[in-house]
Structure formats: C-alpha cells, structure tokens
Scaffold this motif. Sequence first.
Motif, mmCIF file in Angstrom:
data_model
loop_
_atom_site.group_PDB
_atom_site.id
_atom_site.type_symbol
_atom_site.label_atom_id
_atom_site.label_comp_id
_atom_site.label_asym_id
_atom_site.label_seq_id
_atom_site.Cartn_x
_atom_site.Cartn_y
_atom_site.Cartn_z
ATOM 1 N N TYR A 1 -10.566 -36.147 -30.133
ATOM 2 C CA TYR A 1 -10.195 -35.028 -29.254
ATOM 3 C C TYR A 1 -10.941 -35.017 -27.929
ATOM 4 C CZ TYR A 1 -14.430 -33.660 -31.733
ATOM 5 O OH TYR A 1 -15.680 -33.681 -32.291
ATOM 6 N N CYS A 2 -11.984 -35.822 -27.817
ATOM 7 C CA CYS A 2 -12.961 -35.596 -26.750
ATOM 8 C C CYS A 2 -12.767 -36.526 -25.553
ATOM 9 C CB CYS A 2 -14.369 -35.762 -27.319
ATOM 10 S SG CYS A 2 -15.636 -35.388 -26.106
ATOM 11 N N GLN B 1 -27.148 -30.803 -23.021
ATOM 12 C CA GLN B 1 -26.085 -31.413 -23.823
ATOM 13 C C GLN B 1 -25.799 -32.817 -23.291
ATOM 14 O OE1 GLN B 1 -21.605 -30.311 -23.823
ATOM 15 N NE2 GLN B 1 -22.506 -29.077 -25.437
ATOM 16 N N ARG C 1 -21.956 -28.840 -33.844
ATOM 17 C CA ARG C 1 -20.743 -28.251 -34.426
ATOM 18 C C ARG C 1 -20.220 -29.098 -35.574
ATOM 19 N NH1 ARG C 1 -16.653 -26.232 -29.676
ATOM 20 N NH2 ARG C 1 -18.029 -24.752 -28.625
ATOM 21 N N LEU D 1 -14.630 -32.770 -21.085
ATOM 22 C CA LEU D 1 -14.355 -32.854 -22.525
ATOM 23 C C LEU D 1 -12.885 -32.597 -22.812
ATOM 24 C CD1 LEU D 1 -17.385 -30.761 -23.868
ATOM 25 C CD2 LEU D 1 -17.238 -33.230 -23.598
ATOM 26 N N TYR D 2 -12.269 -31.722 -22.001
ATOM 27 C CA TYR D 2 -10.862 -31.368 -22.202
ATOM 28 C C TYR D 2 -10.271 -31.008 -20.849
ATOM 29 C CZ TYR D 2 -13.578 -27.078 -22.479
ATOM 30 O OH TYR D 2 -14.503 -26.099 -22.235
HETATM 31 N N1 5AD Z 1 -11.087 -29.122 -26.847
HETATM 32 C C1 5AD Z 1 -11.962 -28.150 -27.139
HETATM 33 N N2 5AD Z 1 -13.268 -28.367 -27.369
HETATM 34 C C2 5AD Z 1 -13.701 -29.635 -27.277
HETATM 35 N N3 5AD Z 1 -14.921 -30.173 -27.457
HETATM 36 C C3 5AD Z 1 -14.862 -31.485 -27.233
HETATM 37 N N4 5AD Z 1 -13.601 -31.832 -26.916
HETATM 38 C C4 5AD Z 1 -12.857 -30.700 -26.945
HETATM 39 C C5 5AD Z 1 -11.490 -30.414 -26.730
HETATM 40 N N5 5AD Z 1 -10.612 -31.368 -26.434
HETATM 41 C C6 5AD Z 1 -16.060 -29.387 -27.927
HETATM 42 C C7 5AD Z 1 -16.481 -29.893 -29.316
HETATM 43 C C8 5AD Z 1 -17.910 -30.352 -29.109
HETATM 44 C C9 5AD Z 1 -18.322 -29.563 -27.884
HETATM 45 C C10 5AD Z 1 -19.443 -30.184 -27.139
HETATM 46 O O1 5AD Z 1 -17.164 -29.522 -27.087
HETATM 47 O O2 5AD Z 1 -16.414 -28.844 -30.267
HETATM 48 O O3 5AD Z 1 -18.742 -30.082 -30.207
#
Ligand code: 5AD
Length: 361
Positions: free
Chosen positions: A63-64, A101, A156, A311-312
């Motif tokens: 997802y990241c 982080q 997490r 991250l997103y």
């Molecule tokens: N959508 C939402 N949260 C995300 N994280 C990483 N990628 C995404 C995403 N696509 C969050 C994860 C991670 C935190 C650093 O960012 O939960 O633990």
Amino acid sequence: MYGVSNSTFSSISELSELLNLPTEEFSTIFDYARSIRREFLKPEVYLRGLIELSNICEKSCYYCGIRKGNLDIPRFIVSDSEVEQAVRNSFNHGFGSIVIQTGERSDKDFIDRLEKILLSISSDFPKLGITLSCGEQKIETYRRWFDAGADRYLLRIESSNPKLYYSLHPDNDLHSYSRRLKCLGYLKTVGYQVGTGVMIGVPNQTCDDLAADLLFMRDLDIDMCGMGPFIEHKDTPMFNGGSSASEKLKRAAQTLRMIALLRIIMKDINIAATTALETISPEMRFLAFDIGANVIMPNLTPLDYRKKYNLYEGKKSLSGEIDLIFNSLQKGIDPFYLTLGLNKKGTSKHFLKRLTKESLC
Ligand code: 5AD
C-alpha cells in the motif's frame, strides 16, 4: 447514556454492530465518546512535530508509496544539521514533542546514526518528548534508541487479522505478522510508551475486522494510537485506478467511529487525528478532536523533502510559518473548547498509570 444498545463495548459482534449503524444512530456513541474525552483528558491537543528522516525503505508493503520497489521516487536522507534545525525551530515555537519517522532500515549505519541524533537532541532539549516510528528492529536496537533518549514508539499493526495483514504485505520473513507482534512486545519490555494502529477501508476489510482491531489494541494495553483511512497510491500494487470521493469519505467517517469507540474502550490513551484523515477531510480531522483524539502531528520535515515522503496520493502537509499553522489549528479546535498544548510533552496518562501499576507488582 449511549442508549443505542446495551453494548459493553467488549465483543466483536457488539462493536461490529455499532460500526454498521446508520449515521443518525451513531451520534449517541459520539456523544458518549465526547463525554469520556472530557472526563478523562485535559481539554488540550498535544503537538508532535513530525520529522520524516528518510524515505529509503527496505520493505515492500503493497500500500505504501515509499516501498522499496517504487523506483519512481527520488530517495532522500535529511542531514544531521537539518534535523537539528527542525527540532530547534519546533521547540522554540512551543512543540513539546517530536516524532522521527523513516522508511524502514536496520543496517548498522542507520542504527548508529539515529542513536547519535537522539543523544544530541535529548542533551540539547531534555524536556522534549521523542517518539520514533522506525519500524521493526531487534530488541537491542530498541534499547539503544531508548537509552539515547527516545521515550515513545509507534509501530502500527495495520490490521490485526493475519489474513488481511498478508493482503497488505508480502508473506515473507521481512514482513512477518508474528515478527510485528514480537516487536510490539519488545517495545513494552524496553519501557517505551507504545503506540499502534490500523488502516481503515482497505480492500476486503469488514466491520468485524475493525471491531477485532479495537479489541486487539485493548488487549495489547497500548498507550497511544494512530489510525487513518487507507488512500491508494498510484505507484503501488494496491492501486486500482483510485477510489471515488464518496468511498474516501466513507473511510474517513469510519475512522471517526473507530476513534470514538477506541476512546470509549481505552479512556486515557493518546489518540492522534492523522494526516490521512486530514487529507480526505480537514473538517473531519478537526471533528476527531471533539469525539476522542488528543494528538496532532504537524509536519516539520524540511520542505524540499516533504513531497518525496509520499506514502499515499495527495498527502497533506501544511507549509508556512509555524505560528500561522498554530493559528489555523487553534481556530479549528476552538468550537470544541480545546486548546493547543503548547510546550507540553503530552505523556500518555495510560502509560503513567501502567508504570505505577507495574512498580506495585
Ligand atoms: N494509505 C493510508 N495510510 C498509509 N500508510 C502508509 N501508506 C498508506 C496509504 N496508502 C500509513 C501506514 C504506516 C504509516 C506510517 O502510514 O499505516 O504505518
């Protein structure tokens, strides 16, 4: 008080039923969560200045956006002097704590460097709370960073359901669910205030899963929580063309319910209103403070790097003078009779109680 049912908020089926309620009926739960927030916590929102130290990551979470396999983003490392400057700036403006982080690394250079940074921050700013969010490490590493001055750690679980977990992560040694659990245990053993959290709205997640996540956090007896809506990133395996605005709002609304229920279940922990929630709805991010959240993490990463810690999709980060950011945050929480906890470390009340209990044993 809550009147919806006689829920004791302690079983998956009851919590799941609440997460499924129509909007009008959930409002009594929000009222209940608000009353608990008022009874158990100060009318404050604690500030954590977020410094994203590097987007270099050895993991491949599906997802990241900064996953190792994403070759499209330039990688960065914030220099020691830039970290120092960001910390000094935030401390001088009234941040009582910071969060460091990074993408996950466990090589010697990284561990040594972070230890040095922590030693320097904690000797220059002994009153500052320091949270780390640097992934899975050996217990010795967690101990070294703790001894160097870090006192809180966020890791997490993302989903407490192993099956769902492996739909979010490759099933291999580097991404093992049991290792993640083991690391949460190590963090407790070392003495950190421990935080975890989940993503809300990932594919195939049910209300039962979210209910189980709440009980997972209760049973782990965490001190802090950060949970937010899942938001697709286009350069990840979980990208499916992107979700509609209404789907995103649904995830944000479900995040608010999760925050309220967690506040009811864990009355004195710290709960963050996350950037992912803000990214979907700035208004809902503020509402979160009314119904349970008490921590905010404004981004203090030097501006040039922020875009690269993506991250997103659409990740929000306020830029500009800290004073102006504080003004707009204060305005957002004014309607709820809350103030920013300037110069406050904002230690988790739950953690303090846990310490007392442990010392009595
Ligand atoms: N959508 C939402 N949260 C995300 N994280 C990483 N990628 C995404 C995403 N696509 C969050 C994860 C991670 C935190 C650093 O960012 O939960 O633990």
